[in-house]
Design a protein around this motif. Structure first.
Motif, PDB file in Angstrom:
ATOM      1  N   THR A 175       0.806  -1.230   0.000  1.00 22.53           N
ATOM      2  CA  THR A 175       0.000   0.000   0.000  1.00 22.53           C
ATOM      3  C   THR A 175       0.835   1.274   0.000  1.00 22.53           C
ATOM      4  O   THR A 175       0.315   2.332  -0.360  1.00 22.53           O
ATOM      5  CB  THR A 175      -0.926   0.026   1.232  1.00 22.53           C
ATOM      6  N   TYR A 210      -0.009   6.477  -0.319  1.00 24.63           N
ATOM      7  CA  TYR A 210      -0.727   5.326   0.246  1.00 24.63           C
ATOM      8  C   TYR A 210      -1.912   5.032  -0.660  1.00 24.63           C
ATOM      9  O   TYR A 210      -2.739   5.910  -0.928  1.00 24.63           O
ATOM     10  CB  TYR A 210      -1.196   5.638   1.663  1.00 24.63           C
ATOM     11  N   ARG A 212      -5.034   2.189  -1.328  1.00 25.79           N
ATOM     12  CA  ARG A 212      -5.745   0.985  -0.896  1.00 25.79           C
ATOM     13  C   ARG A 212      -7.204   1.101  -1.303  1.00 25.79           C
ATOM     14  O   ARG A 212      -7.875   2.093  -0.992  1.00 25.79           O
ATOM     15  CB  ARG A 212      -5.634   0.797   0.610  1.00 25.79           C
TER      16      ARG A 212
END
Length: 306
Positions: A175, A210, A212
């Motif tokens: 991630t 990041y 996700r």
């Protein structure tokens, strides 16, 4: 493909440019010949070579030539700045560039991450620069009621540009990702020993992301180093050194100060067709001007995009 580990890429190009124009504004001056016509032809070529001794290493090399025929702006621009009037030069000739570039890439973690370095050298021949000029035998003229020196885009001898970029891209986890780069450039004329105009100071950036599911977010820092006054081309005056701080004690301009910005963003994918993006830039509210700009960059600012 020369083999499993090497690739050769070559190309050649024939370019012919034709420019025709007619100068009709005689408010401030008259050209010796109001009809302008230029035709320039050049052959340029590129030879590139890639060598991959293993899965995790790659070496690149490029030899190339370039050609720029003066456009209507180069030939016909008229403007006044700091007591100098730029006038048309219908005898302007093309400039040529001869370039060498080399780079190396090192991959890690099944090519999920890599670090690389690229360097180059460019020789400019017959380069175009703004210089002193005579129009109808005169080096000055009255423009908007003021006596101004006459300048124009003219051809000079040889100059060079040299630089390099260091870059990194890494996947820290499934991630988290990161990337960074740093670029340095230098340019100088061989004939007059002056710095080239429009050469930026050292600059770079680093970011962490990041990702996700439907959310992507990250922070980044953008950095520009200082450009000293001695690295400016003063004779052309297009880098706006007068927009940099003036040191009263030294009676001289400081040059472009170094600066950085700290920034944040978030992207949310609400559906297959719609993204929402939020940016929070220059979080520290740093006051700066980008190199050669006469306008301050935005302070702390927010943006929301659909």
């Amino acid at each position: 493909d020369l083999g499993e580990k090497s690739t050769l890429n070559t190309g050649i190009r024939l370019t012919n440019t034709v420019l025709t124009a007619k100068w009709i504004d005689t408010t401030y001056f008259t050209l010796p010949d109001s009809d302008v016509k230029t035709m320039n032809t050049a052959v340029t070529a590129t030879i590139g070579y890639v060598y991959k001794p293993s899965l995790n290493w790659q070496f690149n090399g490029v030899l190339s030539s370039g050609f720029r025929s003066p456009n209507i702006d180069d030939i016909g621009k008229v403007r006044e700045k700091r007591g100098e009037v730029t006038v048309p030069n219908t005898d302007l000739e093309p400039e040529f560039a001869y370039n060498f570039e080399a780079s190396v890439l090192k991959y890690f973690d099944s090519k999920k991450s890599h670090i690389g370095f690229t360097t180059y050298y460019t020789l400019l021949d017959n380069y175009i620069v703004r210089g002193t000029y005579e129009l109808n035998g005169n080096s000055t003229l009255i423009y908007n009621g003021e006596l101004c020196n006459v300048v124009a885009n003219v051809n000079m001898g040889n100059a060079y540009l040299i630089g390099g970029t260091l870059l990194f891209k890494g996947q820290l986890s499934n991630t988290w990702n990161t990337r960074a780069s740093l670029t340095y450039t230098k340019g100088e004329t061989y004939d007059t020993k002056e710095p080239m105009s429009s050469v930026p100071p050292i600059f770079g950036n680093i970011e962490f992301n990041y990702v996700r599911n439907r959310i992507e977010t990250g922070i980044n820092v953008v950095y520009n180093g200082r450009k000293k006054a001695g690295d400016y081309n003063i004779s052309e005056g297009i880098d706006n050194i007068e927009e940099t701080p003036y040191l009263l004690a030294e009676q001289a301009y400081y040059g472009s100060p170094s600066w950085y910005t700290f920034n944040y963003y978030m992207r949310f994918k609400t559906s297959k067709y719609i993204d929402l993006l939020f940016n929070f830039d220059n979080i520290m509210d740093y006051h700066y001007k980008e190199f050669a700009s006469a306008i301050s960059a935005p302070g702390r600012n927010f943006s929301f995009t659909v």
